[in-house]
Scaffold this active site. Structure first.
Site, PDB file in Angstrom:
ATOM      1  N   ASP A 113      13.574   0.271  -3.410  1.00 11.96           N
ATOM      2  CA  ASP A 113      12.441   0.020  -4.424  1.00 11.96           C
ATOM      3  C   ASP A 113      12.074  -1.574  -4.490  1.00 11.96           C
ATOM      4  O   ASP A 113      12.073  -2.098  -5.512  1.00 11.96           O
ATOM      5  CB  ASP A 113      13.018   0.496  -5.753  1.00 11.96           C
ATOM      6  CG  ASP A 113      11.654   0.826  -6.608  1.00 11.96           C
ATOM      7  OD1 ASP A 113      10.673   0.612  -6.254  1.00 11.96           O
ATOM      8  OD2 ASP A 113      11.896   1.088  -7.871  1.00 11.96           O
TER       9      ASP A 113
ATOM     10  N   ASN B   1      11.705  -0.157 -13.386  1.00 13.38           N
ATOM     11  CA  ASN B   1      11.463   1.390 -13.874  1.00 13.38           C
ATOM     12  C   ASN B   1      12.009   2.295 -12.642  1.00 13.38           C
ATOM     13  O   ASN B   1      11.638   1.989 -11.515  1.00 13.38           O
ATOM     14  CB  ASN B   1      10.092   1.594 -13.850  1.00 13.38           C
ATOM     15  CG  ASN B   1       9.754   2.715 -14.543  1.00 13.38           C
ATOM     16  OD1 ASN B   1      10.466   3.467 -15.243  1.00 13.38           O
ATOM     17  ND2 ASN B   1       8.402   2.979 -14.511  1.00 13.38           N
TER      18      ASN B   1
ATOM     19  N   ARG C 222       2.464  -4.488  -1.411  1.00 14.60           N
ATOM     20  CA  ARG C 222       1.370  -4.809  -2.010  1.00 14.60           C
ATOM     21  C   ARG C 222       0.116  -5.156  -1.445  1.00 14.60           C
ATOM     22  O   ARG C 222      -1.023  -5.717  -1.864  1.00 14.60           O
ATOM     23  CB  ARG C 222       1.648  -6.171  -2.813  1.00 14.60           C
ATOM     24  CG  ARG C 222       2.895  -6.352  -3.654  1.00 14.60           C
ATOM     25  CD  ARG C 222       2.987  -5.293  -4.750  1.00 14.60           C
ATOM     26  NE  ARG C 222       3.769  -5.130  -5.607  1.00 14.60           N
ATOM     27  CZ  ARG C 222       4.442  -4.209  -6.462  1.00 14.60           C
ATOM     28  NH1 ARG C 222       4.002  -2.970  -6.387  1.00 14.60           N
ATOM     29  NH2 ARG C 222       5.641  -4.398  -7.405  1.00 14.60           N
TER      30      ARG C 222
ATOM     31  N   HIS D 299       8.402  10.235  -8.363  1.00 15.22           N
ATOM     32  CA  HIS D 299       8.915   9.243  -9.510  1.00 15.22           C
ATOM     33  C   HIS D 299       9.361  10.074 -10.690  1.00 15.22           C
ATOM     34  O   HIS D 299       8.298  10.303 -11.392  1.00 15.22           O
ATOM     35  CB  HIS D 299       7.866   8.079  -9.733  1.00 15.22           C
ATOM     36  CG  HIS D 299       8.067   7.260 -10.759  1.00 15.22           C
ATOM     37  ND1 HIS D 299       8.301   5.873 -10.590  1.00 15.22           N
ATOM     38  CD2 HIS D 299       7.966   7.299 -12.101  1.00 15.22           C
ATOM     39  CE1 HIS D 299       8.425   5.341 -11.712  1.00 15.22           C
ATOM     40  NE2 HIS D 299       8.159   6.166 -12.811  1.00 15.22           N
TER      41      HIS D 299
ATOM     42  N   HIS E 130       7.539  -1.767  -1.802  1.00 16.20           N
ATOM     43  CA  HIS E 130       6.340  -1.933  -2.375  1.00 16.20           C
ATOM     44  C   HIS E 130       5.668  -3.155  -1.479  1.00 16.20           C
ATOM     45  O   HIS E 130       6.153  -4.456  -1.969  1.00 16.20           O
ATOM     46  CB  HIS E 130       6.090  -2.083  -3.799  1.00 16.20           C
ATOM     47  CG  HIS E 130       6.255  -0.632  -4.576  1.00 16.20           C
ATOM     48  ND1 HIS E 130       5.755   0.218  -4.946  1.00 16.20           N
ATOM     49  CD2 HIS E 130       7.581  -0.638  -5.053  1.00 16.20           C
ATOM     50  CE1 HIS E 130       6.420   1.069  -5.639  1.00 16.20           C
ATOM     51  NE2 HIS E 130       7.551   0.635  -5.712  1.00 16.20           N
TER      52      HIS E 130
ATOM     53  N   ASN F  53       1.094   2.412  -4.150  1.00 18.45           N
ATOM     54  CA  ASN F  53       0.396   1.985  -5.214  1.00 18.45           C
ATOM     55  C   ASN F  53      -0.039   0.702  -5.019  1.00 18.45           C
ATOM     56  O   ASN F  53       0.482  -0.287  -5.539  1.00 18.45           O
ATOM     57  CB  ASN F  53       1.429   1.909  -6.357  1.00 18.45           C
ATOM     58  CG  ASN F  53       2.501   1.114  -6.406  1.00 18.45           C
ATOM     59  OD1 ASN F  53       3.356   0.987  -5.283  1.00 18.45           O
ATOM     60  ND2 ASN F  53       3.194   0.905  -7.253  1.00 18.45           N
TER      61      ASN F  53
ATOM     62  N   HIS G 189      14.605   7.126  -6.498  1.00 21.16           N
ATOM     63  CA  HIS G 189      15.375   5.943  -7.452  1.00 21.16           C
ATOM     64  C   HIS G 189      16.107   6.599  -8.759  1.00 21.16           C
ATOM     65  O   HIS G 189      15.614   6.235  -9.865  1.00 21.16           O
ATOM     66  CB  HIS G 189      14.596   4.640  -7.962  1.00 21.16           C
ATOM     67  CG  HIS G 189      13.234   5.022  -8.301  1.00 21.16           C
ATOM     68  ND1 HIS G 189      12.922   6.081  -9.245  1.00 21.16           N
ATOM     69  CD2 HIS G 189      11.943   4.412  -8.003  1.00 21.16           C
ATOM     70  CE1 HIS G 189      11.485   5.978  -9.463  1.00 21.16           C
ATOM     71  NE2 HIS G 189      10.908   5.094  -8.842  1.00 21.16           N
TER      72      HIS G 189
HETATM   73  O1  DOR Z   1      10.290  -0.985 -11.086  1.00 21.62           O
HETATM   74  C1  DOR Z   1       9.459  -0.298 -10.474  1.00 21.62           C
HETATM   75  N1  DOR Z   1       8.491  -1.090  -9.963  1.00 21.62           N
HETATM   76  N2  DOR Z   1       9.256   0.578 -10.527  1.00 21.62           N
HETATM   77  C2  DOR Z   1       8.370   1.566  -9.814  1.00 21.62           C
HETATM   78  O2  DOR Z   1       8.376   2.657  -9.856  1.00 21.62           O
HETATM   79  C3  DOR Z   1       7.138   0.791  -9.410  1.00 21.62           C
HETATM   80  C4  DOR Z   1       7.346  -0.404  -8.829  1.00 21.62           C
HETATM   81  C5  DOR Z   1       6.234  -1.695  -8.733  1.00 21.62           C
HETATM   82  O3  DOR Z   1       5.307  -0.885  -7.827  1.00 21.62           O
HETATM   83  O4  DOR Z   1       6.327  -2.755  -9.039  1.00 21.62           O
END
Ligand code: DOR
Length: 454
Positions: free
Chosen positions: A329, A302, A88, A203, A86, A118, A256
Site C-alpha cells: 500500500d 487508511n 500517482r 477497499h 500508488h 486512484n 489491506h
Molecule cells: O492510506 C491510504 N492511502 N489508504 C488508501 O486506501 C489510499 C491511499 C492513498 O491513495 O493515498
C-alpha cells in the site's frame, strides 16, 4: 496526461547492463515454491537461470565476459510481487512518478508492481492503462501491472469497461481509496470481472460508519480526542462481499485487511472453499494505534493502525495462510499533505523500499516462518494476479532478489528512491538490505557493482 508534464527521473539506464553471464557463487538460495534451501552457485545466461548447483562458478573461471558475485552471507530469493502501490502518475507527479516508484520498487526487491487506479484522472479507461504501461516500458525497470477502477471515476455507480481494460493489460479491478458501498453494483462487478478471471479488489470501509474518522476507534482515539474509524466498518463490508462472492462464484480479494474480525471472516470463507484472498500491509503487521499518540501524521493511514490484538491476529493469519499476501500500500504524499494538522493530513505511507527489511524481523514471531514470508511476498501475490511466479529454477527467466540478511543501518530520508518520504520508519534500524534485483532477466537494481550507491 500531457507528455510535456513529464520530468526526467533516474532510470535503470544508470544501472549497468547485465553481463551475458552472471554467476552468484556460494549463495543461500531459498525458494518455498520448490522447497529449496541450499547453498549453491546460480548461473544466469542471457537472462535465464541456466544452472543452480555446486561448482557452477568453476565453469566460468577466467571468462572475461562473466560477472561473478561472491554470494557468501547473502540469500537469493524469488523476486517480490507487490499487489498494491500508488504511483500517482498521471496527475500527482509531485508525489511520485511511475519511474521513481519503479526505482523504489527495484530497490525493495520487487520485480512486479500492481498500481492502483486512484490517479488523476482515474484509471477507468484504456487510455490511462496504456499510458501507465508505456511509461513503465520506457523506464525499463520492474514490471508494472495496472489495476483499473471498478466503477467510472471510482464513484461507485457505473461499471468500467472491464473487457476493454483487460485487453489493454489490467490484472484486476479496484476502487481503492473508496469502497464499493452499493451491494447491487458490487454484485454486478463480481459477475462482470468473473468473465475475465480477474479479482475484484475491495477497499473494505463502510463510509457511513467512518464519516470524519481520523484514526482507529478505541481508547487511544478517545484520549486524543480524534474521531474514530471502528473495526466493524471493515468487517461488515468483508462479510457482505464474501456472501456476494459465494453467490456469484467470482474472485474476490480484500485489500489491506486490518482487523481481527476481517481475519475471522476470511478464515471461515476459505474453510468453505470460497475464492477469496486477502493481503496485509507491513505497517498493520508492525504498528498499533499507540503510534498516533504524538499526532505524527506519518502514522495516519487508511485503514488505520489498530490495536495489539488485531496485530496478533494478522500475524497469525499470515502465518497460517489465511492472509495470502503482503502488499505495501505504498502511498506517497508530499509535505503539503503531511506537514499539517492531523485532521487535515492525507492518509498513507510509503513502503516499497522498506517492506522486506522491516518484516524479516517477524520471522519466528506468531508462527511466521521464512518460507511463508517469502511466499507471501512473491508466489502468492503472483498467482492472485495470474502471472508466472518468480522461481529459482533452471530454465526460468531470472527474477530474483539478493538479500544481505546481516546488514544493519538506519533508514535515512536522503537514501530513499521514492519522491516522497512519508514513513514513520525514517530513523528505524533495519536488519536486512536488498542488494540486487532482477526482473524479466535484467538487473534492475544493483548495490554491489562498482559505483553503486547504497
Ligand atoms: O492510506 C491510504 N492511502 N489508504 C488508501 O486506501 C489510499 C491511499 C492513498 O491513495 O493515498
Amino acid at each position: 496526461m500531457d507528455a510535456t508534464f513529464r520530468r526526467p527521473v533516474l532510470s535503470p539506464a544508470a544501472v549497468p547492463d547485465a553481463p551475458h553471464l552472471l554467476v552468484i557463487r556460494g549463495v543461500r538460495a531459498i525458494d518455498p515454491t520448490r522447497a529449496l534451501d541450499a547453498t549453491v552457485d546460480i548461473t544466469i545466461e542471457g537472462g535465464t537461470i541456466t544452472r543452480i548447483g555446486p561448482g557452477a562458478a568453476a565453469q566460468v573461471a577466467g571468462s572475461e565476459h562473466a560477472r561473478v558475485i561472491d554470494g557468501a552471507g547473502l540469500w537469493a530469493v524469488p523476486a517480490f510481487v507487490d499487489l498494491h502501490a500508488h504511483l500517482r502518475e498521471p496527475g500527482q507527479e509531485y508525489k511520485e512518478e511511475i519511474a521513481s516508484g519503479l526505482n523504489a520498487a527495484a530497490a525493495g526487491g520487487y520485480a512486479h508492481v500492481c498500481v492502483m487506479p486512484n490517479t488523476k484522472p482515474v484509471n477507468d479507461t484504456r487510455a490511462v492503462t496504456e499510458l501507465m504501461l508505456r511509461r513503465a516500458e520506457e523506464h525499463g525497470g520492474a514490471q508494472l501491472h495496472p489495476i483499473a477502477a471498478i466503477t467510472m471515476g471510482q464513484k461507485g455507480k457505473d461499471l468500467t469497461e472491464m473487457a476493454e481494460l483487460r485487453d489493454a493489460g489490467i490484472v484486476g479491478v479496484s476502487d481503492d481509496g473508496v469502497c464499493v458501498m452499493n451491494s447491487g453494483v458490487m454484485r454486478r462487478a463480481l459477475e462482470y470481472a468473473k468473465n475475465f478471471d480477474i479479482p475484484v479488489i475491495q477497499h473494505a470501509e463502510d463510509h457511513d460508519l467512518t464519516a470524519g474518522a481520523e484514526m482507529h476507534e478505541g481508547n487511544v482515539s478517545a484520549r486524543l480526542g480524534l474521531r474514530g474509524w471502528p473495526r466493524v466498518a471493515e468487517d461488515v463490508i468483508i462479510a457482505r462481499d464474501i456472501l456476494l462472492t459465494e453467490y456469484t462464484r467470482a474472485r474476490y480479494h480484500a485489500a489491506h485487511i486490518s482487523t481481527l474480525g476481517a481475519v475471522r471472516i476470511m478464515r471461515e470463507a476459505k474453510s468453505r472453499g470460497i475464492d477469496a484472498t486477502a493481503e496485509v500491509t507491513p505497517h498493520h503487521l508492525l504498528l498499533t494505534d499507540a503510534s498516533v499518540i504524538g499526532y505524527d501524521t506519518a502514522c495516519k493511514v487508511n485503514p488505520p493502525l489498530r490495536e495489539p490484538e488485531d496485530v496478533e491476529a494478522l500475524r497469525r493469519a499470515l502465518a497460517d495462510g489465511t492472509i495470502d499476501a503482503i502488499a505495501t500500500d505504498h502511498a506517497p504524499h508530499s509535505p503539503l499533505e503531511k506537514d499539517c494538522e492531523f485532521a487535515e493530513a492525507s492518509p498513507g505511507m510509503i513502503g516499497l523500499e522498506l517492506c522486506f527489511g522491516l518484516l524479516l524481523g517477524l520471522v519466528g514471531e506468531s508462527g511466521i516462518t521464512l518460507p511463508r514470508l517469502l511466499e507471501a511476498l512473491s508466489s502468492r501475490p503472483a498467482r492472485i494476479i495470474g502471472i508466472e511466479p518468480p522461481t529459482l529454477k533452471e530454465g526460468a527467466r531470472a527474477e530474483l532478489t539478493l538479500v544481505d540478511p546481516g546488514a544493519r543501518y538506519r533508514v535515512e530520508e536522503m537514501k530513499l528512491r521514492s519522491k516522497s518520504h512519508n514513513t514513520p520508519f525514517l530513523k528505524h534500524e533495519m536488519t536486512a538490505r536488498i542488494v540486487m534485483t532482477l526482473s524479466r532477466g535484467k538487473v534492475i537494481f544493483d548495490a554491489l557493482g562498482a559505483g553503486a550507491r547504497s
